[in-house]
Scaffold this motif. Structure first.
Motif, PDB file in Angstrom:
ATOM      1  N   GLU A 188      29.937  63.296  33.577  1.00  0.00           N
ATOM      2  CA  GLU A 188      30.978  63.062  34.580  1.00  0.00           C
ATOM      3  C   GLU A 188      31.429  64.399  35.150  1.00  0.00           C
ATOM      4  O   GLU A 188      31.772  65.320  34.406  1.00  0.00           O
ATOM      5  N   ALA A 201      34.252  56.517  31.239  1.00  0.00           N
ATOM      6  CA  ALA A 201      33.448  55.510  30.558  1.00  0.00           C
ATOM      7  C   ALA A 201      34.034  55.170  29.193  1.00  0.00           C
ATOM      8  O   ALA A 201      34.129  53.990  28.814  1.00  0.00           O
ATOM      9  N   ALA A 206      32.770  51.957  36.414  1.00  0.00           N
ATOM     10  CA  ALA A 206      32.611  51.895  34.964  1.00  0.00           C
ATOM     11  C   ALA A 206      32.822  50.474  34.451  1.00  0.00           C
ATOM     12  O   ALA A 206      32.135  50.027  33.521  1.00  0.00           O
ATOM     13  N   CYS A 237      37.412  53.393  29.650  1.00  0.00           N
ATOM     14  CA  CYS A 237      37.171  52.037  30.153  1.00  0.00           C
ATOM     15  C   CYS A 237      36.720  51.118  29.020  1.00  0.00           C
ATOM     16  O   CYS A 237      37.183  49.971  28.914  1.00  0.00           O
ATOM     17  N   SER A 241      29.928  48.043  32.517  1.00  0.00           N
ATOM     18  CA  SER A 241      30.173  47.826  31.097  1.00  0.00           C
ATOM     19  C   SER A 241      29.556  46.509  30.631  1.00  0.00           C
ATOM     20  O   SER A 241      29.198  45.643  31.438  1.00  0.00           O
TER      21      SER A 241
END
Length: 612
Positions: A110, A281, A327, A284, A331
């Motif tokens: 990221e 990520a 994200a 989340c 998922s």
């Protein structure tokens, strides 16, 4: 949970071969082929944050650090990396790092510039985020004395530069300004857990932090976040005034935010010290697991749409929504499959509750089922001027002998008479007549102009007596405000309002007129407010005359704005201290407090006291 436990846990994970650590880079230095990255990581068990030093070796060195899909030169401040293979360095790292990892393999997952940008590619070196990454200002379980020492040294260098350039009075002013800097003040200690983050406008962030006993977090947008921690015992008065019962019990109703903080605080995000992660990520995944549980999917159609419509999720900054939605859709909870354990209706939040995801100081803080608080802007069209909010703020912050706000209102609300020196355009007078419901308000000012809202509360035969004396600019403003008032629907008179009389004369002449009309046509003064553009001694002289001529009835609330008309701050402080000491020694004012209002400029301060 201490750093030694974190070190032992990482060593055990490395030995077992089950290791994956998410880190956000906030400092980088290199010596030849050696690269040292200071990173912010979160212990997956204790959820405490630590600073971990990553030791990486560039090409042509003995042990090369493998960067999956890139090179070490691609790493920038604010980027998130995942360390897959490393060894704990037995040597003690440089402060403030907790430990050093000799990294063998990592991956850039990221980028800072891609965190808040729209689009699919967020791991490349590009991006269009205009705000640079700043060093975090807050960490839990981390000794911040190292940063304080760096700030102290930087401040000393600035002082030396000032002293080298300044002479005489300028040098004294420079030293005084340096003494007022935040680094010289008592350090902000983290003896309590974070409770809420207040989104506010940048110019007033530091003043709001001092008011609430909080701390301004590092910048990532044009707005700022002020971190407010949870007291060990009862909330402080200001903390309770802003966060109310929802701060401690998280009740369903929203807390009362004082009106003087409207247009300063925009949103309130409740946070939990145990709910944070370095990357979007990871944050989340933790958030979705808390909402939907350990299932393979959420059992809803468009998962992001469900979170927005049914969970009312809020993000700060707002640009974070793009990365978070990507994200969420990537998922495992968004994958199709069997039904979820709970129906979507059972997971929906009622009005006034929400989930939140906030970026602050290198970490993503997430919360579920917390009060949804959006503080309204001040309705500037409903009052004559911004001075109206000043008086309300004084009523919220003036606390003689720990007196409650309700007790203060009981003492002064609905009293007989008040005078407002320097009244034009009538903000304080309007507040006295409406919010405090003073039956008779004297708006004293040599200027002819008064706002239409103020004139509506004047006797019918006095409302337009000075219209001919308006300047062309005042006529234009008056026509605009009158048109706006005509367009607005007339509100029902639910509360009584006082009557305002405009005395177009100097304050000294007004005092003579009051003396002549006292008792017969005019009741004694219960409030004296002054916001004139005068020397501070001149403003205090009015208080002396009211006191010596017995134009008041006890208790009489006195509010005076001291304007800095001096050549230096040092002279202003000296004169202000001398005048306050004199007022109290001669018992003109008691229970005196100096309040730097949010509406005050840096060149003025407000003095509040009582005549008994």
């Amino acid at each position: 949970m201490g750093s030694e436990v974190f070190r032992e846990r990482l060593a055990d994970a490395l030995a077992a071969g089950d290791f994956e650590l998410h880190c956000r880079i906030y400092h980088h230095r290199s010596f030849g082929r050696l690269h040292f990255f200071d990173t912010l990581a979160v212990d997956p068990i204790s959820r405490e944050s630590f600073i971990v030093e990553l030791l990486c070796r560039a090409a042509e060195s003995e042990t090369v650090t493998e960067v999956v899909g890139g090179q070490l030169s691609d790493l920038r401040l604010g980027d998130v990396v995942v360390v897959y293979d490393a060894a704990v360095d037995l040597r003690s790292p440089l402060p403030p790092c907790t430990l050093t990892l000799q990294v063998h393999r990592l991956k850039l997952t990221e980028t800072w510039r891609g965190l808040f940008q729209k689009g699919e590619d967020r791991t490349g070196p590009g991006g269009n985020w205009k705000h640079a990454f700043h060093r975090p200002a807050f960490h839990d379980a981390i000794d911040e004395s190292y940063f304080e020492e760096l700030d102290r040294r930087a401040l000393e260098r600035q002082r030396e530069k000032r002293k080298a350039k300044a002479k005489g009075e300028k040098q004294a002013e420079s030293e005084e300004e340096a003494s007022d800097s935040p680094a010289d003040k008592a350090p902000w200690t983290r003896t309590r857990e974070p409770r809420a983050m207040l989104q506010c406008h940048m110019p007033l962030a530091q003043r709001l932090a001092e008011y609430l006993g909080g701390r301004v977090l590092s910048a990532c947008s044009r707005d700022r976040l002020v971190l407010v921690d949870a007291p060990n015992a009862e909330p402080s008065e200001h903390f309770g005034a802003v966060l109310g019962e929802a701060a401690t019990s998280r009740a369903a109703h929203a807390p009362r935010v004082p009106s003087h903080l409207h247009s300063i605080i925009q949103r309130i995000f409740f946070v939990d010290a145990g709910r944070k992660a370095p990357s979007v990520a990871e944050a989340c995944a933790q958030y979705l697991a808390a909402v939907f549980g350990p299932v393979d999917h959420a059992g809803v159609g468009d998962l992001w749409d469900f979170l927005c419509r049914q969970r009312h999720i809020q993000c700060f900054p707002r640009e974070l929504e793009s990365s978070l939605s990507a994200a969420v859709r990537a998922s495992r909870w968004a994958a199709p499959g069997a039904e979820a354990k709970e129906s979507p209706a059972a997971l929906a939040l009622p009005k006034g509750r929400c989930d939140s995801m906030v970026y602050a100081d290198g970490l993503l803080w997430w919360s579920t089922d917390v009060p949804r608080i959006i503080v309204p802007e001040k309705d500037q069209r409903s009052v004559p001027s911004g001075a109206y909010w000043k008086l309300l703020e004084i009523l919220d912050r003036y606390r003689p002998h720990s007196m409650t706000r309700q007790r203060l209102m009981d003492l002064f609300q609905g009293r007989g008479c008040a005078v407002d020196f320097g009244a034009s355009p009538g903000g304080w007078s309007f507040c006295l007549a409406t919010a405090l419901q003073i039956r008779r308000v004297i708006a004293c000012d040599p200027a002819a102009y008064m706002h239409p809202l103020v004139r509506r509360l004047a006797p019918e035969d006095e409302r337009d007596q000075f219209l001919e004396a308006f300047t062309p600019e005042e006529r234009k403003d008056d026509a605009k405000h009158s048109r706006l008032l005509a367009e607005r629907k007339e509100e029902a008179e639910t509360e009584p309002k006082g009557q305002i009389s405009h005395w177009r004369m100097r304050a000294e002449d007004a005092l003579v007129k009051m003396k002549q009309r006292l008792d017969a046509q005019l009741p004694p003064l219960a409030l004296v407010v002054c916001d004139m553009n005068e020397e501070l001694e001149g403003a205090c002289q009015l208080l002396y005359q009211v006191f010596e001529q017995k134009l008041y009835e006890a208790p009489c609330l006195a509010v005076v704005t001291f304007k800095n008309t001096c050549k230096s701050k040092q002279e202003f402080r000296r004169r202000k201290s001398a005048m306050l000491l004199r007022l109290q020694e001669e018992k003109v004012l008691t229970q005196v407090q100096e309040i730097h209002l949010f509406a005050n400029t840096r060149m003025e301060t407000t003095i509040v006291g009582q005549m008994l």
